[in-house]
Design a protein around this motif. Structure first.
Motif, PDB file in Angstrom:
ATOM      1  N   ARG A  20       0.832  -1.216   0.000  1.00  0.00           N
ATOM      2  CA  ARG A  20       0.000   0.000   0.000  1.00  0.00           C
ATOM      3  C   ARG A  20       0.863   1.261   0.000  1.00  0.00           C
ATOM      4  O   ARG A  20       0.598   2.213  -0.729  1.00  0.00           O
ATOM      5  CB  ARG A  20      -0.934   0.011   1.220  1.00  0.00           C
ATOM      6  N   ILE A  21       1.899   1.254   0.840  1.00  0.00           N
ATOM      7  CA  ILE A  21       2.780   2.430   0.909  1.00  0.00           C
ATOM      8  C   ILE A  21       3.515   2.611  -0.422  1.00  0.00           C
ATOM      9  O   ILE A  21       3.603   3.728  -0.954  1.00  0.00           O
ATOM     10  CB  ILE A  21       3.791   2.297   2.072  1.00  0.00           C
ATOM     11  N   ALA A  22       4.015   1.519  -0.979  1.00  0.00           N
ATOM     12  CA  ALA A  22       4.738   1.587  -2.253  1.00  0.00           C
ATOM     13  C   ALA A  22       3.833   2.119  -3.366  1.00  0.00           C
ATOM     14  O   ALA A  22       4.246   2.965  -4.169  1.00  0.00           O
ATOM     15  CB  ALA A  22       5.292   0.212  -2.624  1.00  0.00           C
ATOM     16  N   ALA A  23       2.587   1.633  -3.404  1.00  0.00           N
ATOM     17  CA  ALA A  23       1.633   2.085  -4.427  1.00  0.00           C
ATOM     18  C   ALA A  23       1.292   3.561  -4.235  1.00  0.00           C
ATOM     19  O   ALA A  23       1.188   4.322  -5.210  1.00  0.00           O
ATOM     20  CB  ALA A  23       0.362   1.232  -4.372  1.00  0.00           C
ATOM     21  N   ALA A  24       1.132   3.972  -2.971  1.00  0.00           N
ATOM     22  CA  ALA A  24       0.811   5.381  -2.676  1.00  0.00           C
ATOM     23  C   ALA A  24       1.974   6.279  -3.081  1.00  0.00           C
ATOM     24  O   ALA A  24       1.768   7.370  -3.623  1.00  0.00           O
ATOM     25  CB  ALA A  24       0.491   5.550  -1.200  1.00  0.00           C
ATOM     26  N   CYS A  25       3.201   5.823  -2.831  1.00  0.00           N
ATOM     27  CA  CYS A  25       4.392   6.596  -3.223  1.00  0.00           C
ATOM     28  C   CYS A  25       4.457   6.723  -4.747  1.00  0.00           C
ATOM     29  O   CYS A  25       4.713   7.815  -5.277  1.00  0.00           O
ATOM     30  CB  CYS A  25       5.664   5.931  -2.705  1.00  0.00           C
ATOM     31  N   ALA A  26       4.219   5.607  -5.435  1.00  0.00           N
ATOM     32  CA  ALA A  26       4.256   5.625  -6.907  1.00  0.00           C
ATOM     33  C   ALA A  26       3.205   6.586  -7.458  1.00  0.00           C
ATOM     34  O   ALA A  26       3.489   7.388  -8.359  1.00  0.00           O
ATOM     35  CB  ALA A  26       4.030   4.211  -7.451  1.00  0.00           C
ATOM     36  N   ALA A  27       2.004   6.542  -6.874  1.00  0.00           N
ATOM     37  CA  ALA A  27       0.912   7.427  -7.332  1.00  0.00           C
ATOM     38  C   ALA A  27       1.241   8.893  -7.098  1.00  0.00           C
ATOM     39  O   ALA A  27       0.813   9.774  -7.853  1.00  0.00           O
ATOM     40  CB  ALA A  27      -0.390   7.057  -6.623  1.00  0.00           C
ATOM     41  N   ALA A  28       2.013   9.157  -6.039  1.00  0.00           N
ATOM     42  CA  ALA A  28       2.358  10.542  -5.688  1.00  0.00           C
ATOM     43  C   ALA A  28       3.669  10.998  -6.330  1.00  0.00           C
ATOM     44  O   ALA A  28       4.110  12.125  -6.111  1.00  0.00           O
ATOM     45  CB  ALA A  28       2.447  10.681  -4.169  1.00  0.00           C
ATOM     46  N   GLY A  29       4.288  10.097  -7.098  1.00  0.00           N
ATOM     47  CA  GLY A  29       5.564  10.434  -7.717  1.00  0.00           C
ATOM     48  C   GLY A  29       6.690  10.563  -6.710  1.00  0.00           C
ATOM     49  O   GLY A  29       7.635  11.330  -6.891  1.00  0.00           O
ATOM     50  N   ARG A  30       6.596   9.792  -5.617  1.00  0.00           N
ATOM     51  CA  ARG A  30       7.613   9.842  -4.572  1.00  0.00           C
ATOM     52  C   ARG A  30       8.401   8.536  -4.546  1.00  0.00           C
ATOM     53  O   ARG A  30       7.895   7.490  -4.965  1.00  0.00           O
ATOM     54  CB  ARG A  30       6.959  10.062  -3.197  1.00  0.00           C
ATOM     55  N   LYS A  31       9.619   8.592  -4.018  1.00  0.00           N
ATOM     56  CA  LYS A  31      10.402   7.375  -3.837  1.00  0.00           C
ATOM     57  C   LYS A  31       9.904   6.659  -2.585  1.00  0.00           C
ATOM     58  O   LYS A  31       9.562   7.311  -1.596  1.00  0.00           O
ATOM     59  CB  LYS A  31      11.884   7.712  -3.668  1.00  0.00           C
ATOM     60  N   ARG A  32       9.921   5.332  -2.604  1.00  0.00           N
ATOM     61  CA  ARG A  32       9.446   4.549  -1.452  1.00  0.00           C
ATOM     62  C   ARG A  32      10.221   4.894  -0.186  1.00  0.00           C
ATOM     63  O   ARG A  32       9.649   4.961   0.910  1.00  0.00           O
ATOM     64  CB  ARG A  32       9.525   3.049  -1.768  1.00  0.00           C
ATOM     65  N   GLU A  33      11.521   5.157  -0.327  1.00  0.00           N
ATOM     66  CA  GLU A  33      12.329   5.414   0.877  1.00  0.00           C
ATOM     67  C   GLU A  33      12.038   6.774   1.516  1.00  0.00           C
ATOM     68  O   GLU A  33      12.560   7.082   2.589  1.00  0.00           O
ATOM     69  CB  GLU A  33      13.824   5.262   0.573  1.00  0.00           C
ATOM     70  N   GLU A  34      11.184   7.572   0.890  1.00  0.00           N
ATOM     71  CA  GLU A  34      10.810   8.872   1.485  1.00  0.00           C
ATOM     72  C   GLU A  34       9.815   8.703   2.644  1.00  0.00           C
ATOM     73  O   GLU A  34       9.577   9.651   3.385  1.00  0.00           O
ATOM     74  CB  GLU A  34      10.180   9.787   0.427  1.00  0.00           C
ATOM     75  N   VAL A  35       9.223   7.515   2.748  1.00  0.00           N
ATOM     76  CA  VAL A  35       8.194   7.296   3.779  1.00  0.00           C
ATOM     77  C   VAL A  35       8.636   6.192   4.741  1.00  0.00           C
ATOM     78  O   VAL A  35       8.963   5.082   4.319  1.00  0.00           O
ATOM     79  CB  VAL A  35       6.839   6.920   3.142  1.00  0.00           C
ATOM     80  N   THR A  36       8.632   6.507   6.023  1.00  0.00           N
ATOM     81  CA  THR A  36       9.010   5.540   7.060  1.00  0.00           C
ATOM     82  C   THR A  36       7.759   4.970   7.717  1.00  0.00           C
ATOM     83  O   THR A  36       6.872   5.732   8.126  1.00  0.00           O
ATOM     84  CB  THR A  36       9.874   6.229   8.138  1.00  0.00           C
ATOM     85  N   LEU A  37       7.694   3.664   7.812  1.00  0.00           N
ATOM     86  CA  LEU A  37       6.581   3.011   8.501  1.00  0.00           C
ATOM     87  C   LEU A  37       6.891   2.893   9.991  1.00  0.00           C
ATOM     88  O   LEU A  37       7.933   2.360  10.371  1.00  0.00           O
ATOM     89  CB  LEU A  37       6.345   1.612   7.917  1.00  0.00           C
ATOM     90  N   ILE A  38       5.982   3.410  10.807  1.00  0.00           N
ATOM     91  CA  ILE A  38       6.048   3.218  12.261  1.00  0.00           C
ATOM     92  C   ILE A  38       4.911   2.271  12.622  1.00  0.00           C
ATOM     93  O   ILE A  38       3.748   2.559  12.338  1.00  0.00           O
ATOM     94  CB  ILE A  38       5.858   4.545  13.018  1.00  0.00           C
ATOM     95  N   VAL A  39       5.223   1.136  13.228  1.00  0.00           N
ATOM     96  CA  VAL A  39       4.160   0.199  13.633  1.00  0.00           C
ATOM     97  C   VAL A  39       3.746   0.521  15.066  1.00  0.00           C
ATOM     98  O   VAL A  39       4.567   0.519  15.984  1.00  0.00           O
ATOM     99  CB  VAL A  39       4.623  -1.267  13.510  1.00  0.00           C
ATOM    100  N   VAL A  40       2.469   0.811  15.221  1.00  0.00           N
ATOM    101  CA  VAL A  40       1.930   1.164  16.541  1.00  0.00           C
ATOM    102  C   VAL A  40       1.587  -0.135  17.263  1.00  0.00           C
ATOM    103  O   VAL A  40       0.645  -0.833  16.908  1.00  0.00           O
ATOM    104  CB  VAL A  40       0.688   2.073  16.408  1.00  0.00           C
ATOM    105  N   THR A  41       2.386  -0.449  18.294  1.00  0.00           N
ATOM    106  CA  THR A  41       2.286  -1.759  18.961  1.00  0.00           C
ATOM    107  C   THR A  41       1.492  -1.708  20.257  1.00  0.00           C
ATOM    108  O   THR A  41       1.532  -2.650  21.044  1.00  0.00           O
ATOM    109  CB  THR A  41       3.699  -2.307  19.229  1.00  0.00           C
ATOM    110  N   LYS A  42       0.758  -0.621  20.486  1.00  0.00           N
ATOM    111  CA  LYS A  42      -0.003  -0.482  21.733  1.00  0.00           C
ATOM    112  C   LYS A  42      -0.947  -1.667  21.918  1.00  0.00           C
ATOM    113  O   LYS A  42      -1.536  -2.152  20.956  1.00  0.00           O
ATOM    114  CB  LYS A  42      -0.793   0.831  21.740  1.00  0.00           C
TER     115      LYS A  42
END
Length: 241
Positions: A20-42
């Motif tokens: 999902r993140i990769a597809a969203a980056c591609a759609a926005a013309g951004r590189k995948r490494e521009e977005v960091t995933l934080i997993v909320v483990t609460k």
């Protein structure tokens, strides 16, 4: 569920979120490494955090100190960056500063003062994000914490000048009320505009934390650098009782 089954489940969920993140980056013309995933483990156990680390997750987030502190201690051997994302009371600051690398919910001067004092005491540098309330008046406070857009500059200057603290950027939660309710894209676009203004005074404050399981695509489209995903990775926590 055994540990092996849980690892398989988390790996599948993580791969789906990654797609999902990769597809969203591609759609926005951004590189995948521009977005960091934080997993909320609460609410999830330390064993899940350990599995996530094995699967390559490097950023995890918690919103309650009483859950986070023992979990962070149990996982202190892992190469993780811990983010605190919940509303933070000043009496919990000493504990939070021991493990949190970044506090994403800075929204008042009293909290900045407490964080600075405890970071200095602990000999740590703590990254801070100003939590922006887009459901608040210009200088009011939001229902779920956060400062109105009019309060960002003053608070940002205070963080930047406080020993032991580093101003990293801005965070928001898509508001449930007010002009941006149900308009996640518009809310995240507004946050990016506010980030642009903040960076004029503080060029290093480049982090923009926005978007969760349901709206990470809109956050990526707006330009968020970090997305905070819990349910989509860990599943829905069964209700107690």
């Amino acid at each position: 569920m055994g540990m092996k089954d849980r690892k398989t489940q988390l790996a599948v969920n993580l791969a789906t979120v990654e797609d999902r993140i990769a597809a969203a980056c591609a759609a926005a013309g951004r590189k995948r490494e521009e977005v960091t995933l934080i997993v909320v483990t609460k609410t999830y156990p330390a064993s899940d955090v350990r599995i996530l680390s094995e699967l390559g997750v490097r950023h995890v987030a918690e919103n309650k100190d009483q859950d986070a502190a023992p979990k962070a201690a149990e996982c202190s051997d892992l190469p993780l960056t811990w983010h605190f994302v919940g509303q933070l009371q000043t009496n919990k600051v000493r504990s939070v500063v021991r493990y949190a690398d970044v506090v994403q919910s800075v929204d008042r001067s009293r909290l900045v003062t407490a964080l600075s004092k405890e970071a200095e005491r602990a000999g740590r540098e703590v990254g801070c994000l100003i939590q922006v309330a887009l459901d608040a008046e210009e200088s009011g406070r939001g229902e779920r914490g956060g400062v109105g857009p009019g309060g960002i500059e003053e608070l940002g200057d205070l963080v930047a000048s406080s020993p032991g603290l580093r101003l990293d950027g801005l965070m928001t939660v898509a508001p449930l009320t007010g002009p941006y309710a149900g308009r996640q894209q518009a809310a995240f676009d507004r946050l990016m505009d506010l980030s642009t203004v903040l960076r004029r005074a503080h060029p290093a404050a480049t982090m923009v934390s926005a978007g969760m399981s349901a709206d990470l695509e809109q956050a990526v489209a707006a330009g968020a650098t970090h997305v905070r995903v819990g349910t989509a990775v860990l599943g829905v926590r069964p209700r107690l009782g």
